[in-house]
Design an enzyme around this catalytic site. Sequence first.
Site, PDB file in Angstrom:
ATOM      1  N   GLY A 106       0.763  -1.242   0.000  1.00 41.92           N
ATOM      2  CA  GLY A 106       0.000   0.000   0.000  1.00 41.92           C
ATOM      3  C   GLY A 106       0.790   1.286   0.000  1.00 41.92           C
ATOM      4  O   GLY A 106       0.212   2.350  -0.182  1.00 41.92           O
ATOM      5  N   PRO A 130       4.350  -5.305  -0.824  1.00 43.18           N
ATOM      6  CA  PRO A 130       4.348  -4.067  -1.602  1.00 43.18           C
ATOM      7  C   PRO A 130       4.216  -4.337  -3.101  1.00 43.18           C
ATOM      8  O   PRO A 130       4.788  -5.302  -3.619  1.00 43.18           O
ATOM      9  CB  PRO A 130       5.721  -3.457  -1.300  1.00 43.18           C
ATOM     10  CG  PRO A 130       6.587  -4.625  -0.951  1.00 43.18           C
ATOM     11  CD  PRO A 130       5.700  -5.690  -0.377  1.00 43.18           C
ATOM     12  N   GLY A 131       3.470  -3.510  -3.784  1.00 47.79           N
ATOM     13  CA  GLY A 131       3.337  -3.627  -5.237  1.00 47.79           C
ATOM     14  C   GLY A 131       3.809  -2.347  -5.896  1.00 47.79           C
ATOM     15  O   GLY A 131       4.941  -2.219  -6.360  1.00 47.79           O
ATOM     16  N   ARG A 187      -5.584   4.133 -15.594  1.00 47.79           N
ATOM     17  CA  ARG A 187      -5.741   4.779 -14.290  1.00 47.79           C
ATOM     18  C   ARG A 187      -6.409   6.158 -14.354  1.00 47.79           C
ATOM     19  O   ARG A 187      -7.245   6.468 -13.509  1.00 47.79           O
ATOM     20  CB  ARG A 187      -4.397   4.860 -13.556  1.00 47.79           C
ATOM     21  CG  ARG A 187      -3.752   3.474 -13.338  1.00 47.79           C
ATOM     22  CD  ARG A 187      -2.553   3.500 -12.401  1.00 47.79           C
ATOM     23  NE  ARG A 187      -2.962   3.785 -11.053  1.00 47.79           N
ATOM     24  CZ  ARG A 187      -2.855   4.957 -10.483  1.00 47.79           C
ATOM     25  NH1 ARG A 187      -2.283   5.962 -11.122  1.00 47.79           N
ATOM     26  NH2 ARG A 187      -3.291   5.146  -9.259  1.00 47.79           N
ATOM     27  N   TYR A 214      -9.619   6.188 -12.082  1.00 44.61           N
ATOM     28  CA  TYR A 214      -9.478   6.833 -10.760  1.00 44.61           C
ATOM     29  C   TYR A 214      -9.205   8.330 -10.868  1.00 44.61           C
ATOM     30  O   TYR A 214      -8.781   8.937  -9.901  1.00 44.61           O
ATOM     31  CB  TYR A 214      -8.306   6.220  -9.973  1.00 44.61           C
ATOM     32  CG  TYR A 214      -8.189   4.719 -10.019  1.00 44.61           C
ATOM     33  CD1 TYR A 214      -9.121   3.911  -9.381  1.00 44.61           C
ATOM     34  CD2 TYR A 214      -7.134   4.111 -10.682  1.00 44.61           C
ATOM     35  CE1 TYR A 214      -8.996   2.535  -9.415  1.00 44.61           C
ATOM     36  CE2 TYR A 214      -7.003   2.734 -10.713  1.00 44.61           C
ATOM     37  CZ  TYR A 214      -7.946   1.955 -10.081  1.00 44.61           C
ATOM     38  OH  TYR A 214      -7.811   0.596 -10.113  1.00 44.61           O
ATOM     39  N   CYS A 231     -12.850   5.521 -28.706  1.00 44.76           N
ATOM     40  CA  CYS A 231     -14.102   6.239 -28.933  1.00 44.76           C
ATOM     41  C   CYS A 231     -14.896   6.410 -27.647  1.00 44.76           C
ATOM     42  O   CYS A 231     -15.959   5.807 -27.466  1.00 44.76           O
ATOM     43  CB  CYS A 231     -14.929   5.489 -29.971  1.00 44.76           C
ATOM     44  SG  CYS A 231     -13.970   5.285 -31.460  1.00 44.76           S
ATOM     45  N   TYR A 286       0.204  -1.005 -12.263  1.00 43.34           N
ATOM     46  CA  TYR A 286      -1.230  -0.957 -12.575  1.00 43.34           C
ATOM     47  C   TYR A 286      -1.514  -0.283 -13.914  1.00 43.34           C
ATOM     48  O   TYR A 286      -2.501   0.434 -14.057  1.00 43.34           O
ATOM     49  CB  TYR A 286      -1.994  -0.269 -11.437  1.00 43.34           C
ATOM     50  CG  TYR A 286      -1.812  -0.959 -10.102  1.00 43.34           C
ATOM     51  CD1 TYR A 286      -2.304  -2.250  -9.911  1.00 43.34           C
ATOM     52  CD2 TYR A 286      -1.128  -0.350  -9.057  1.00 43.34           C
ATOM     53  CE1 TYR A 286      -2.119  -2.908  -8.694  1.00 43.34           C
ATOM     54  CE2 TYR A 286      -0.943  -0.998  -7.838  1.00 43.34           C
ATOM     55  CZ  TYR A 286      -1.438  -2.278  -7.669  1.00 43.34           C
ATOM     56  OH  TYR A 286      -1.259  -2.916  -6.476  1.00 43.34           O
TER      57      TYR A 286
HETATM   58  N1  LLP Z   1      -1.782  -6.897  -0.921  1.00 49.67           N
HETATM   59  C1  LLP Z   1      -3.087  -6.964  -1.225  1.00 49.67           C
HETATM   60  C2  LLP Z   1      -3.914  -7.968  -0.554  1.00 49.67           C
HETATM   61  C3  LLP Z   1      -3.633  -6.084  -2.165  1.00 49.67           C
HETATM   62  O1  LLP Z   1      -4.930  -6.162  -2.449  1.00 49.67           O
HETATM   63  C4  LLP Z   1      -2.809  -5.125  -2.802  1.00 49.67           C
HETATM   64  C5  LLP Z   1      -3.354  -4.204  -3.803  1.00 49.67           C
HETATM   65  C6  LLP Z   1      -1.448  -5.103  -2.468  1.00 49.67           C
HETATM   66  C7  LLP Z   1      -0.968  -5.995  -1.516  1.00 49.67           C
HETATM   67  C8  LLP Z   1      -0.481  -4.170  -3.104  1.00 49.67           C
HETATM   68  O2  LLP Z   1      -0.769  -2.830  -2.853  1.00 49.67           O
HETATM   69  P1  LLP Z   1       0.233  -1.691  -3.357  1.00 49.67           P
HETATM   70  O3  LLP Z   1       1.532  -1.823  -2.592  1.00 49.67           O
HETATM   71  O4  LLP Z   1       0.434  -1.877  -4.811  1.00 49.67           O
HETATM   72  O5  LLP Z   1      -0.484  -0.418  -3.067  1.00 49.67           O
HETATM   73  N2  LLP Z   1      -5.374  -0.543  -9.460  1.00 49.67           N
HETATM   74  C9  LLP Z   1      -5.209   0.405  -8.380  1.00 49.67           C
HETATM   75  C10 LLP Z   1      -4.532  -0.229  -7.183  1.00 49.67           C
HETATM   76  C11 LLP Z   1      -5.282  -1.437  -6.652  1.00 49.67           C
HETATM   77  C12 LLP Z   1      -4.607  -2.088  -5.476  1.00 49.67           C
HETATM   78  C13 LLP Z   1      -5.234  -3.386  -5.138  1.00 49.67           C
HETATM   79  N3  LLP Z   1      -4.598  -4.126  -4.096  1.00 49.67           N
HETATM   80  C14 LLP Z   1      -4.442   1.600  -8.901  1.00 49.67           C
HETATM   81  O6  LLP Z   1      -4.071   1.617 -10.066  1.00 49.67           O
HETATM   82  O7  LLP Z   1      -4.233   2.587  -8.173  1.00 49.67           O
END
Ligand code: LLP
Length: 437
Positions: A247, A285-286, A323, A327, A353, A381
């Site tokens: 997150g 982390p993503g 995105r 969002y 379109c 993403y």
């Molecule tokens: N763990 C779980 C269980 C999750 O659902 C997520 C993201 C992460 C880890 C990783 O979160 P991060 O570190 O990436 O914030 N598509 C959206 C973001 C959706 C996130 C969903 N879950 C965007 O483009 O902002």
Amino acid sequence: MNSKPLPGHPHFAYRGNELFAEQVRLSALAQQHGTPLFVYSKAAMLAALAAYQRGFSGRQVQICYAMKANSTLGVIQLFAQAGCGFDVVSLGELTRVLAAGGLASKIIFSGVGKTRPEMRAALQAGIGCFNVESEAELEVLSEVAQSLSLRAPVSIRVNPNVDPQTHPYISTGLKGNKFGIAHERVVQTYQRAAALPGLQVLGIDCHIGSQITQASPYLDAMDRMLDLVQAIEAAGVPLHHIDLGGGLGINYHGETPPQADQLWQQLLAKLDARGYGQRALMIEPGRSLVGNAGVCVTEVLYLKPGEQKNFMVVDAAMNDLPRPAMYQAYHQIVPLKPNPTEPHTWEVVGPICESGDWLGHDRHLNAQPGDLLAVLSAGAYCMSMSSNYNTRNRAAEVLVDGAHSHLIRARETYADQMRLEHLPFPSSSAAGEAPAH
Ligand code: LLP
């Protein structure tokens, strides 16, 4: 050559009058592979990972890259070789990790809707842990594991009811969200899990949201988690690890999220103060590992100055970069070769379109048809959420490593797109003709 890094993107820099990814000229990659083109910097990904590793030095921590952010095999391989585990949310993602050489034992499986076949396959692969999201899922998982004469390693995802102060679509740890088990019910759920024959309780887990730009929601979540660890263990269920999810946000447009190492310094201090300093930790982390390691290079197709708005039509669209449309997200857009003359204000839009197909509002740019632009912060993403809408081929992806570049995904073809489709009717010699008897 004089090098001017893009603020907040140290691995992307202007040299002379050209934007480079590490030591590779982006315009050369666009010429070689066409546009739209995603370009990632390996050094930027490893630097983002190193910030976490620094924060955790001397601790027992498994970093599980949340691969939904960018699930391309080349990216997974990079993180697997750097020692990461993976947070997966589908059998598809699990299959990708194994195909890229990741270890099953370092996989954790999250998500509210795991199916029985997914559970079965994950158990047979020998994954490290299931992050279970409901009481009903616990029962099913125990059953599936028993049918294989196995015990499923589990962690229960707690909904700590903490406001991550982010976009409502990506906040996940509030009472009204579909994720996790309400913290009031957690202790009894653990007691049930410990009694189920097909489960082995390993840990506790939460994930409160995404693009979090402050430390306070994490500190609150950690407090709630530690209260729960204490209560669960007092009720007789020992926990091996604490997983605080992912997150952490990135700088898209002047946001100043804490650095991973600084955030974890604060969180670890809290753990130590409460006597849990030796506990095994996991994180997921993503975005913070890949978001600012990627750009999307796009070509300007047309300029359409108008009475109310000026439109700059580029060849990347909402199918490549969803995105903004989803969002209202902001991605910086910069020229590959800056032009010093006075900029104009443009709506940067794609060819799809729909009026929702925009990449940036009111951008000050000076570009002509044929010029190339880079959409920044496109490592997370974007490709993983891309689609074929308007039968557009998905873009190609390149990973830059110093002076070298690797094509990690070729541009899709129309044949690729139509491969799984079948024409249901016999072909006739001319359209509209009655079929021959
Ligand atoms: N763990 C779980 C269980 C999750 O659902 C997520 C993201 C992460 C880890 C990783 O979160 P991060 O570190 O990436 O914030 N598509 C959206 C973001 C959706 C996130 C969903 N879950 C965007 O483009 O902002």
